[in-house]
Design an enzyme around this catalytic site. Structure first.
Site, PDB file in Angstrom:
ATOM      1  N   GLU A 151       0.846  -1.204   0.000  1.00 53.10           N
ATOM      2  CA  GLU A 151       0.000   0.000   0.000  1.00 53.10           C
ATOM      3  C   GLU A 151       0.884   1.258   0.000  1.00 53.10           C
ATOM      4  O   GLU A 151       0.444   2.333  -0.363  1.00 53.10           O
ATOM      5  CB  GLU A 151      -0.937   0.019   1.213  1.00 53.10           C
ATOM      6  CG  GLU A 151      -2.100   0.999   1.064  1.00 53.10           C
ATOM      7  CD  GLU A 151      -3.216   0.771   2.073  1.00 53.10           C
ATOM      8  OE1 GLU A 151      -3.080   1.250   3.220  1.00 53.10           O
ATOM      9  OE2 GLU A 151      -4.213   0.135   1.727  1.00 53.10           O
ATOM     10  N   LYS A 177     -13.618   1.548  -3.088  1.00 55.44           N
ATOM     11  CA  LYS A 177     -14.542   1.931  -2.011  1.00 55.44           C
ATOM     12  C   LYS A 177     -15.764   2.640  -2.597  1.00 55.44           C
ATOM     13  O   LYS A 177     -16.906   2.337  -2.254  1.00 55.44           O
ATOM     14  CB  LYS A 177     -13.843   2.890  -1.041  1.00 55.44           C
ATOM     15  CG  LYS A 177     -12.863   2.240  -0.076  1.00 55.44           C
ATOM     16  CD  LYS A 177     -12.297   3.302   0.881  1.00 55.44           C
ATOM     17  CE  LYS A 177     -11.371   2.716   1.912  1.00 55.44           C
ATOM     18  NZ  LYS A 177     -10.812   3.738   2.819  1.00 55.44           N
TER      19      LYS A 177
HETATM   20  O1  F6P Z   1      -6.936   0.287   2.718  1.00 57.91           O
HETATM   21  C1  F6P Z   1      -7.277   1.624   2.714  1.00 57.91           C
HETATM   22  C2  F6P Z   1      -7.244   2.126   4.136  1.00 57.91           C
HETATM   23  O2  F6P Z   1      -7.502   3.501   4.151  1.00 57.91           O
HETATM   24  C3  F6P Z   1      -5.937   1.819   4.855  1.00 57.91           C
HETATM   25  O3  F6P Z   1      -4.915   2.711   4.533  1.00 57.91           O
HETATM   26  C4  F6P Z   1      -6.389   1.884   6.291  1.00 57.91           C
HETATM   27  O4  F6P Z   1      -5.457   1.286   7.172  1.00 57.91           O
HETATM   28  C5  F6P Z   1      -7.702   1.109   6.202  1.00 57.91           C
HETATM   29  O5  F6P Z   1      -8.260   1.478   4.928  1.00 57.91           O
HETATM   30  C6  F6P Z   1      -8.674   1.380   7.339  1.00 57.91           C
HETATM   31  O6  F6P Z   1      -8.951   2.751   7.385  1.00 57.91           O
HETATM   32  P1  F6P Z   1      -9.621   3.335   8.741  1.00 57.91           P
HETATM   33  O7  F6P Z   1      -8.618   3.096   9.853  1.00 57.91           O
HETATM   34  O8  F6P Z   1      -9.845   4.770   8.469  1.00 57.91           O
HETATM   35  O9  F6P Z   1     -10.891   2.565   8.988  1.00 57.91           O
END
Ligand code: F6P
Length: 551
Positions: free
Chosen positions: A354, A496
């Protein structure tokens, strides 16, 4: 202007890859009996042996020049001084501040943030002590026994991996569960084994907007209310949150005093050192959580101060660049010969892929060289009975990081000895192979397959902290040399957005999508209709039976 693949050094390395194509790693040892001593580095309880790589002295020296001629030194100084190096999100990158155990200030927008970090650690200490000492009571006056972390990505993988790795240090009266997947079977399985009166849910989400986490958190809340006949007030003793989005956490029903905050300048995949590490502090205790941070801090100092040629993260990064950009490796295997580290490959997947799964450089121009490798792995010795066949006799070039800790338990010494000798045997076999009379046939292994070996004196919080920071900085160095932004993740936004859109449109046919998506949606819709009908029938039956019962 930094044009990595136009540089003289890059071209020299391309030539060196040609010139050394037929080199045998084993021959490097014959040529230099001191190779092992020269190509290994110790830092505290960590020992890195990188001598079994396809690296001649000349290649290593030229790789060091590549690092010198890159933005690495400048970017490293910028990170540690809180400059905005996450340029697309206009943020500094300060996971290193979370574990800063020295007197240095860390200034963000003209303000030293160390007091905020210390305050968040004090809150973590107070809360974790209360829960561990049985002082934090549920709504019916019982102490907490089950801790359920609800989060995904960096809000799951880091704390989950560390809690598993340090299971030997876990509080005897507490059990830990990690719910991440939106698949209802995941949370259903975890909830089925819980006693609501002694359960504490940690809703971990940096943004408090991640669909999977919010769905799971709401299901947990519904389950808690249904199984306790509780009220919103009762959830206060059983739900806490870790987030940068305080308002959203309070809207969910978390009491303000039970929100553990952290900051936008901590990337999700770099956040286990923050309050996202709450499950770790609850499991191993605050004192050992600080030892985890201290181990990382020692690696930070080493990364800042050690000469490049003696610098563990820089060496691992340069070896990775040599394997990826000049020897053609597309993946990097992580094989922990330590069952407690079985989740390390998954954690490193997010950390590395990532961060460096990018194809546009810091100036916004498409790169024309390979960047982040595909990270994968499994524990040894299990891998030997699953995919080592391909690694030994397959057609692909797959560099391996072997990771192990030295035996520290008399009871299992025989097992640990077998585990370690298996690992050493494999690293040796990958390098030497066994080509019989120079003839490659179905039974022979070509060898000449490189590996690093990282040995931990003991799998304890301090050494684990240093190991994780080692890989964080390795990713940093590669990103700096590739001149990419390792700290944003725009690639995940599209998925998403589409998931939200499609789930909103599930009920209606939409020509917005390709024929495949539409066709598959139709199949899903039919099942939903069947389920809805079944649910209706069940409801009718219940009503009928109710009618019967009340008649
Ligand atoms: O995978 C995308 C992402 O934004 C990661 O960088 C992050 O760790 C995960 O989703 C969860 O995001 P959040 O902690 O905001 O729920």
């Amino acid at each position: 202007m930094y044009e990595l693949d136009q540089s003289v050094t890059w071209k020299k390395l391309k030539q060196l890859a040609e010139d050394t194509r037929d080199d045998r790693i084993a021959d490097y040892f014959a040529q230099d009996p001191e190779r092992f001593q020269k190509m290994s580095v110790r830092l505290g309880g960590l020992f890195l042996d990188y001598s079994k790589n396809k690296l001649s002295d000349k290649v290593l020296t030229t790789l060091e020049q590549l690092a010198e001629h890159s933005p690495l030194r400048q970017r490293r100084a910028q990170m540690f001084s809180g400059d905005i190096i996450n340029v697309t999100e206009k943020r500094p990158v300060l996971h290193i501040a979370l574990r800063n155990r020295g007197p240095e200030l860390v200034v963000v927008n003209g303000r030293d943030v160390m007091p905020d970090i210390h305050a968040s650690l004090q809150k973590l200490e107070a809360f974790s002590n209360k829960v561990r000492d049985g002082e934090w009571l549920g709504y019916s006056g019982k102490p907490i026994r089950h801790i359920i972390n609800i989060g995904i990505g960096g809000s799951d993988l880091g704390p989950n991996m560390v809690c598993r790795a340090l299971h030997a240090y876990k509080h005897p009266n507490l059990s830990f569960h990690f719910v991440s997947n939106v698949d209802g079977q995941h949370i259903k399985k975890v909830l089925s084994g819980l006693d609501p009166e002694t359960s504490l849910f940690i809703v971990s989400t940096k943004t408090f907007s991640t669909q999977e986490t919010l769905l799971n958190a709401n299901s947990a809340k519904r389950w808690f209310m249904a199984s306790t006949g509780g009220t919103e007030a009762d959830i206060g003793q059983h739900f806490v949150a870790v987030s940068t989005n305080k308002d959203a956490a309070m809207e969910f029903g978390i009491k303000q005093e039970n929100i553990f905050e952290f900051w936008a300048w901590v990337g999700g995949r770099y956040s286990l050192w923050s309050s996202i590490g709450l499950p770790i502090a609850l499991s191993i205790g605050y004192t050992l959580f600080i030892e985890l941070l201290e181990g990382a801090y020692e690696m930070d100092r080493h990364f800042m101060e050690a000469p490049l040629r003696q610098n563990m993260p820089v060496l691992m990064a340069l070896i990775g660049i040599w394997n990826t950009n000049f020897l053609g490796a597309e993946t990097q295997a992580i094989i922990p010969y330590d069952q407690a580290l079985h989740q390390l490959p998954s954690f490193l997947q997010q950390l590395d892929m990532e961060s460096n799964g990018k194809s546009v450089d810091s100036e916004g121009k498409p790169v024309n060289y390979a960047t982040g490798p595909i990270i994968w792995g499994q524990t040894g010795s299990n891998g030997q009975h699953a995919f080592f066949q391909l690694l030994h006799q397959g057609t692909r070039f797959v560099p391996i990081d072997f990771i192990a800790s030295l035996p520290d338990d008399k009871e299992t010494e025989e097992h640990q000895f077998a585990l370690l000798t298996n690992m050493l045997a494999q690293a040796n076999a990958f390098m030497n192979g066994d080509v019989i009379e120079g003839k490659l046939d179905y039974a022979s292994c070509p060898g000449n397959r490189p590996s690093n070996v990282i040995l931990l004196d003991q799998l304890n919080p301090r050494n684990l902290g240093a190991l994780i920071a080692l890989y964080e900085h390795k990713v940093f160095v590669q990103g700096a040399i590739w001149n990419i932004n390792s700290f944003d993740q725009w690639g995940v936004q599209l998925g998403k957005r589409l998931a939200t859109e499609i789930s909103r449109n599930i009920e209606r046919k939409s020509s917005d999508y390709d024929a495949s998506t539409q066709g598959l949606l139709e199949i899903v819709r039919q099942r939903l209709t069947v389920n809805a009908t079944k649910a209706e029938v069940v409801t009718q039956k219940t009503k009928t039976s109710k009618k019967q019962s009340t008649d």
